[in-house]
Design an enzyme around this catalytic site. Structure first.
Site, PDB file in Angstrom:
ATOM      1  N   GLY A 239      76.159 -47.664  75.802  1.00  0.00           N
ATOM      2  CA  GLY A 239      75.600 -47.584  77.021  1.00  0.00           C
ATOM      3  C   GLY A 239      74.247 -47.792  77.373  1.00  0.00           C
ATOM      4  N   GLU A 276      78.956 -48.143  69.978  1.00  0.00           N
ATOM      5  CA  GLU A 276      79.973 -49.137  70.470  1.00  0.00           C
ATOM      6  C   GLU A 276      79.216 -49.743  71.902  1.00  0.00           C
ATOM      7  OE1 GLU A 276      83.521 -45.740  69.751  1.00  0.00           O
ATOM      8  OE2 GLU A 276      82.637 -45.810  71.704  1.00  0.00           O
ATOM      9  N   PRO A 277      78.349 -50.708  71.524  1.00  0.00           N
ATOM     10  CA  PRO A 277      77.526 -51.467  72.572  1.00  0.00           C
ATOM     11  C   PRO A 277      78.617 -52.417  73.091  1.00  0.00           C
ATOM     12  CG  PRO A 277      76.874 -52.084  70.279  1.00  0.00           C
ATOM     13  CD  PRO A 277      77.876 -51.027  69.990  1.00  0.00           C
ATOM     14  N   GLY A 278      78.403 -52.613  74.288  1.00  0.00           N
ATOM     15  CA  GLY A 278      79.167 -53.753  75.010  1.00  0.00           C
ATOM     16  C   GLY A 278      78.187 -54.368  75.953  1.00  0.00           C
ATOM     17  N   CYS A 347      87.427 -62.669 102.347  1.00  0.00           N
ATOM     18  CA  CYS A 347      87.506 -62.234 103.826  1.00  0.00           C
ATOM     19  C   CYS A 347      87.200 -60.660 103.973  1.00  0.00           C
ATOM     20  CB  CYS A 347      88.917 -62.723 104.576  1.00  0.00           C
ATOM     21  SG  CYS A 347      88.939 -62.249 106.164  1.00  0.00           S
ATOM     22  N   TYR A 376      81.288 -57.040  82.284  1.00  0.00           N
ATOM     23  CA  TYR A 376      81.853 -56.665  83.474  1.00  0.00           C
ATOM     24  C   TYR A 376      82.129 -57.801  84.680  1.00  0.00           C
ATOM     25  CZ  TYR A 376      81.545 -52.591  80.570  1.00  0.00           C
ATOM     26  OH  TYR A 376      81.336 -51.761  79.621  1.00  0.00           O
TER      27      TYR A 376
END
Length: 422
Positions: A239, A276-278, A347, A376
């Site tokens: 996080g 748990e770094p992402g 659109c 992400y």
């Protein structure tokens, strides 16, 4: 810090000019830097050096196998939240014993796959899940290692859609009920309790919420040990935020500061630490490159229309996220800025990347880069409007390789099946 820098007026990814890649693969595309990935991963390793720990990269941030294999070669474990991510990790060469299975909705089928393939631990999110995992493990003649995810009711002070540690969020078991849930887990023969899990959200820019949550976890660990449980592992989640704005006056804490806080708060427990770094590993290791299609003059604003859309990078539409957007050819010093709404071809009015964004002179055909798009971005992309998923490219030094190709329209349309009655 990243490795996307101007050299002789041209944006480079490490030692490769970005326009060279654009010519080879077409636009838009995602572009990742190996050097940046490894630098960010190694900051966590350095911060926790000398402690018993495992850094489990959060696969959901950027799940391409080439990225996973790059990190696995450094010794990283993986944090997965689905059978698909679990299979990706194994396919990238990560042994099951280095994979943590998180997620609030694990199915019995996913449990069987992970138990059969090997697993470091399941981060259990609810009592029904815990009982189901016990049944599945016993039916296979196995014992499942588990950490129970507790919800500490801590406000992460982040976007409401990525906060996960408040009592109204769907994640984890209320920390106030943790002792009774651990007591039940200890009675289940198909489970072995190995630790505690907590994760309070994503893109945190302040260490205080982490410290508040970890302090509660440390106290719980002491209580559980007093109750007779063997608590040997603390999964502290991920996080930690990244600086999306390069000129931010309040940049997020560094991984070294985060790791120092972890040592101070839970270091005396003698537990193995998992983090748990992402986003922090992948976010600034990637850019999205797009081409300007048109400059359009509106009634009270001008539009910069790109060939990339919200289906390629949904974060601005979904979260109101801010990305720095820069020309690939460096603007002249002192170039006059002009405000644009920067939009895509989808659109939807929501297909807007930025409003009233000051930009240096740009023209149709020019390339622009969205910075901090590694996390992400590609993983949340879709084929909305029947727009092909865009390529992913990985750079290492002066080399680059396409690590996910753009599908053809025939491949996309060919996946459909028309019933016989039509």
């Amino acid at each position: 810090m990243d490795h996307f820098l101007y050299r002789n007026g041209v944006l480079h990814a490490e030692d490769v000019p970005v326009p060279e890649i654009a010519v080879a693969v077409g636009t838009p595309f995602y572009l990742y830097s190996t050097a940046t990935l490894l630098r960010h991963y190694r900051l966590f390793e350095e911060g926790l050096a000398g402690t018993d720990h495992l850094i489990c990269y959060a696969v959901k941030a950027l799940s391409n196998q080439a990225i996973l294999a790059t990190l696995a070669a450094e010794g990283a474990g993986m944090d997965v939240v689905s059978e698909g991510e679990y299979r990706r990790a194994l396919a990238a060469g990560v042994p099951g014993e280095r994979v943590v299975f998180s997620g609030v909705g694990k199915t019995r089928g996913e449990m069987r796959v992970a138990l059969a393939g090997g697993i470091r631990q399941f981060n259990v999110e609810s009592e029904p899940e815990m009982r189901a995992l016990d049944e599945v493990a016993r039916s296979m003649g196995l014992v499942a290692p588990v950490a129970i995810r507790v919800n500490p009711d801590v406000d992460a002070r982040t976007h409401e859609k990525i906060a996960t540690g408040r009592k109204e969020n769907k994640f984890g078991i209320p920390i106030s009920r943790a002792r009774e849930v651990y007591a039940e887990a200890a009675r289940l023969k198909g489970l072995k309790v190995v630790g505690i899990d907590v994760h309070i959200g994503s893109q945190l820019t302040d260490l205080a919420p982490f410290e508040e949550a970890y302090t509660k976890v440390a106290e719980l660990a002491r209580q559980l040990r007093a109750d007779g449980h063997e608590i040997s592992r603390l999964d502290l989640g991920g996080g930690l935020g990244i600086p999306y704005e390069s000129q931010s006056n309040a940049p997020p804490p560094l991984p070294t500061d985060y790791c120092a806080m972890v040592r101070r708060v839970v270091g005396d427990l003698g537990c193995e630490i998992e983090i748990e770094p992402g986003r922090l590993i992948a976010g600034n290791a990637g850019i999205m490159v797009a081409q300007v299609v048109w400059l359009k003059h509106g009634e009270d604003r001008d539009f910069l229309i790109l060939d990339a859309g919200m289906n390629d990078l949904i974060r601005p539409a979904m979260y109101g996220a801010w990305h720095e957007i820069v020309p690939v050819i460096e603007p002249a010093p002192g170039a006059e800025l002009h405000p644009f709404d920067i939009v895509g071809p989808v659109c939807e009015t929501g297909d807007t990347f930025a409003r009233n964004r000051p930009m240096p002179p740009v023209a149709a055909g020019d390339l622009v880069a969205f910075r901090s798009a590694g996390a992400y971005g590609a993983v949340m992309a879709s084929e909305y409007n029947t727009r092909p998923l865009i390529p992913e490219v990985l750079v290492r030094g002066d080399q680059f390789a396409v690590i996910r190709a753009r599908p053809t329209f025939d491949e996309i349309i060919g996946r459909d099946t028309i019933p016989e009655w039509l």
